[in-house]
Motif scaffolding. Sequence first.
Motif, short mmCIF file in Angstrom:
data_model
loop_
_atom_site.label_atom_id
_atom_site.label_comp_id
_atom_site.label_asym_id
_atom_site.label_seq_id
_atom_site.Cartn_x
_atom_site.Cartn_y
_atom_site.Cartn_z
N LEU A 17 13.23 -27.33 67.82
CA LEU A 17 12.52 -26.26 67.68
C LEU A 17 13.35 -25.52 66.25
CD1 LEU A 17 12.16 -24.98 71.58
CD2 LEU A 17 10.55 -25.61 69.98
N GLY A 18 14.54 -25.63 66.39
CA GLY A 18 15.00 -24.78 65.14
C GLY A 18 14.55 -25.55 63.82
N ALA A 19 14.54 -26.83 63.78
CA ALA A 19 13.80 -27.42 62.79
C ALA A 19 12.65 -27.09 62.58
CB ALA A 19 14.17 -28.90 62.81
N MET A 20 11.60 -27.00 63.53
CA MET A 20 10.14 -26.94 63.38
C MET A 20 10.01 -25.48 62.81
SD MET A 20 8.90 -28.48 66.93
CE MET A 20 7.07 -27.83 66.81
N PHE A 21 10.64 -24.38 63.39
CA PHE A 21 10.47 -23.24 63.01
C PHE A 21 11.41 -22.49 61.95
CE2 PHE A 21 8.74 -23.75 67.07
CZ PHE A 21 7.04 -23.01 66.86
N SER A 22 11.91 -23.39 61.39
CA SER A 22 12.67 -22.97 60.31
C SER A 22 12.23 -23.68 58.91
CB SER A 22 14.37 -23.38 60.03
OG SER A 22 14.37 -24.74 60.18
N THR B 194 4.85 -27.81 61.56
CA THR B 194 4.02 -27.40 62.70
C THR B 194 2.64 -27.66 62.65
OG1 THR B 194 4.05 -25.02 62.33
CG2 THR B 194 5.91 -25.90 63.37
N LYS B 195 2.20 -27.95 63.81
CA LYS B 195 0.77 -28.19 64.06
C LYS B 195 0.19 -26.82 64.85
CE LYS B 195 0.91 -33.18 64.95
NZ LYS B 195 0.31 -34.03 66.05
N LYS B 196 -1.32 -26.36 64.57
CA LYS B 196 -1.73 -25.41 64.97
C LYS B 196 -2.95 -25.78 66.00
CE LYS B 196 0.54 -22.28 62.36
NZ LYS B 196 1.23 -21.35 62.91
N ASP B 197 -3.19 -24.96 66.90
CA ASP B 197 -4.40 -25.41 67.86
C ASP B 197 -5.76 -24.35 67.02
OD1 ASP B 197 -4.13 -22.53 68.62
OD2 ASP B 197 -3.45 -22.93 70.66
N SER B 198 -6.73 -24.45 67.80
CA SER B 198 -8.00 -23.89 67.24
C SER B 198 -7.81 -22.33 67.20
CB SER B 198 -9.18 -24.28 68.24
OG SER B 198 -9.11 -23.86 69.49
N GLN B 199 -6.70 -22.05 67.72
CA GLN B 199 -6.94 -20.28 67.86
C GLN B 199 -5.60 -19.92 66.69
OE1 GLN B 199 -8.89 -18.54 69.68
NE2 GLN B 199 -9.84 -20.35 70.27
N GLY B 200 -4.98 -20.93 66.42
CA GLY B 200 -4.06 -20.50 65.18
C GLY B 200 -2.61 -20.43 65.71
N PRO C 189 6.44 -11.48 67.15
CA PRO C 189 6.39 -12.34 68.23
C PRO C 189 5.33 -13.60 67.77
CG PRO C 189 4.68 -10.28 68.43
CD PRO C 189 5.73 -10.03 67.53
N ILE C 190 5.69 -14.55 68.32
CA ILE C 190 5.01 -16.07 68.06
C ILE C 190 4.24 -16.58 69.45
CG2 ILE C 190 5.12 -18.25 67.21
CD1 ILE C 190 7.56 -17.33 65.39
N THR C 191 3.36 -17.01 69.25
CA THR C 191 2.54 -17.50 70.43
C THR C 191 2.47 -18.81 70.39
OG1 THR C 191 1.27 -15.60 70.98
CG2 THR C 191 0.61 -17.75 71.85
N LEU C 192 3.15 -19.61 71.14
CA LEU C 192 2.95 -21.23 71.16
C LEU C 192 1.91 -21.69 72.33
CD1 LEU C 192 7.09 -21.83 71.50
CD2 LEU C 192 5.57 -21.68 69.44
N ASN C 193 1.65 -22.80 71.75
CA ASN C 193 0.52 -23.68 72.95
C ASN C 193 1.67 -24.91 73.28
OD1 ASN C 193 -1.21 -25.30 74.20
ND2 ASN C 193 -2.77 -24.76 72.83
N SER D 174 10.05 -14.97 70.04
CA SER D 174 10.09 -14.30 68.69
C SER D 174 10.71 -15.49 68.08
CB SER D 174 11.45 -13.18 68.73
OG SER D 174 12.63 -13.85 69.32
N LEU D 175 10.71 -15.41 66.73
CA LEU D 175 11.17 -16.49 65.67
C LEU D 175 12.70 -16.65 66.13
CD1 LEU D 175 10.57 -18.41 63.49
CD2 LEU D 175 11.20 -16.65 61.93
N SER D 176 13.28 -15.69 65.97
CA SER D 176 14.92 -15.39 66.36
C SER D 176 15.45 -16.25 67.47
CB SER D 176 15.50 -14.11 66.46
OG SER D 176 14.80 -13.36 67.47
N THR D 177 14.28 -16.20 68.77
CA THR D 177 14.84 -16.95 69.75
C THR D 177 14.55 -18.48 69.61
OG1 THR D 177 13.99 -15.24 71.40
CG2 THR D 177 14.00 -17.33 72.26
N LEU D 178 13.40 -19.00 68.97
CA LEU D 178 13.10 -20.16 68.55
C LEU D 178 14.16 -20.91 67.77
CD1 LEU D 178 9.12 -20.06 68.38
CD2 LEU D 178 10.52 -21.07 70.09
N THR D 179 14.73 -20.24 66.81
CA THR D 179 15.53 -20.70 65.97
C THR D 179 17.22 -20.44 66.25
OG1 THR D 179 15.40 -18.56 64.57
CG2 THR D 179 13.99 -20.71 64.08
#
Length: 260
Positions: free
Chosen positions: A29-34, A39-45, A4-8, A17-22
Amino acid sequence: MSEPITLNVGGKLYTTSLSTLTSFPDSMLGAMFSGKIPTKKDSQGNCFIDRDGKIFRYILNFLRTSHLDLPEDFQEMGLLRREVDFYQIQPLIDALQEKEVELSKAEKNAMLNITLDQKTQTVHFTVREAPQIYSLSSSNMEVFSAHIFSTSCLFLKLLGSKLYYCFNGNLSSISSYLQDPNHLTLDWVASVEGLPEEEYTRQNLKRLWVVPDNKQINSFQVFVEEVVKIAMSDGFCLDSSHPHTLDFMQNKIIRLIRYK
């Protein structure tokens, strides 16, 4: 299933999931997660996307099911359209276009009524002629007001996507001023020669533009032409029985009707 991947997204958290995002590799989204786009991260990663968090639920659900499911009272079609354009998921773009056609066909006969008012106002402003040298000037300004009523909520949203206020150096869609789905009131001024740009902001004076033509509306004649053009593209026609010819020629009252 992938991990699982958490998005902010705009401050709202989603877990998927990664498979859903790609699932659509050519999308944003496909370009970002492939790995094609960093991609950028928030303070919680968490992966951070600076877009509307509330609307993202419909986009994510489409990635999961390949169906665009919207509530019956959904009122943010314009915002959804902009978000869909950003993510560039072509099957979702097609599904949204089909949904808009479906909603448009569901609307029965519609009426559009516009009442116009115009007055002249004197504005006073300071002109800087040289460093430390200022002079007081004044000029007459045309002030316009349009009260718009339509039985078609979708048409007012369409109109809101075409007309923009110019204020404080920025263009903002009048959609944000559409608090009543059937009524819209517009107040704006014509440009005044010699009036410094900062004076429009200081005196709270908004100007009106039509996009994508980037045309400023400085008269009721131009306003009427643009609104009628937008309305006729949506199936409206002028009501020959109302208003009185004199009122129409003087741009005081405009009524259009649509039969389906």
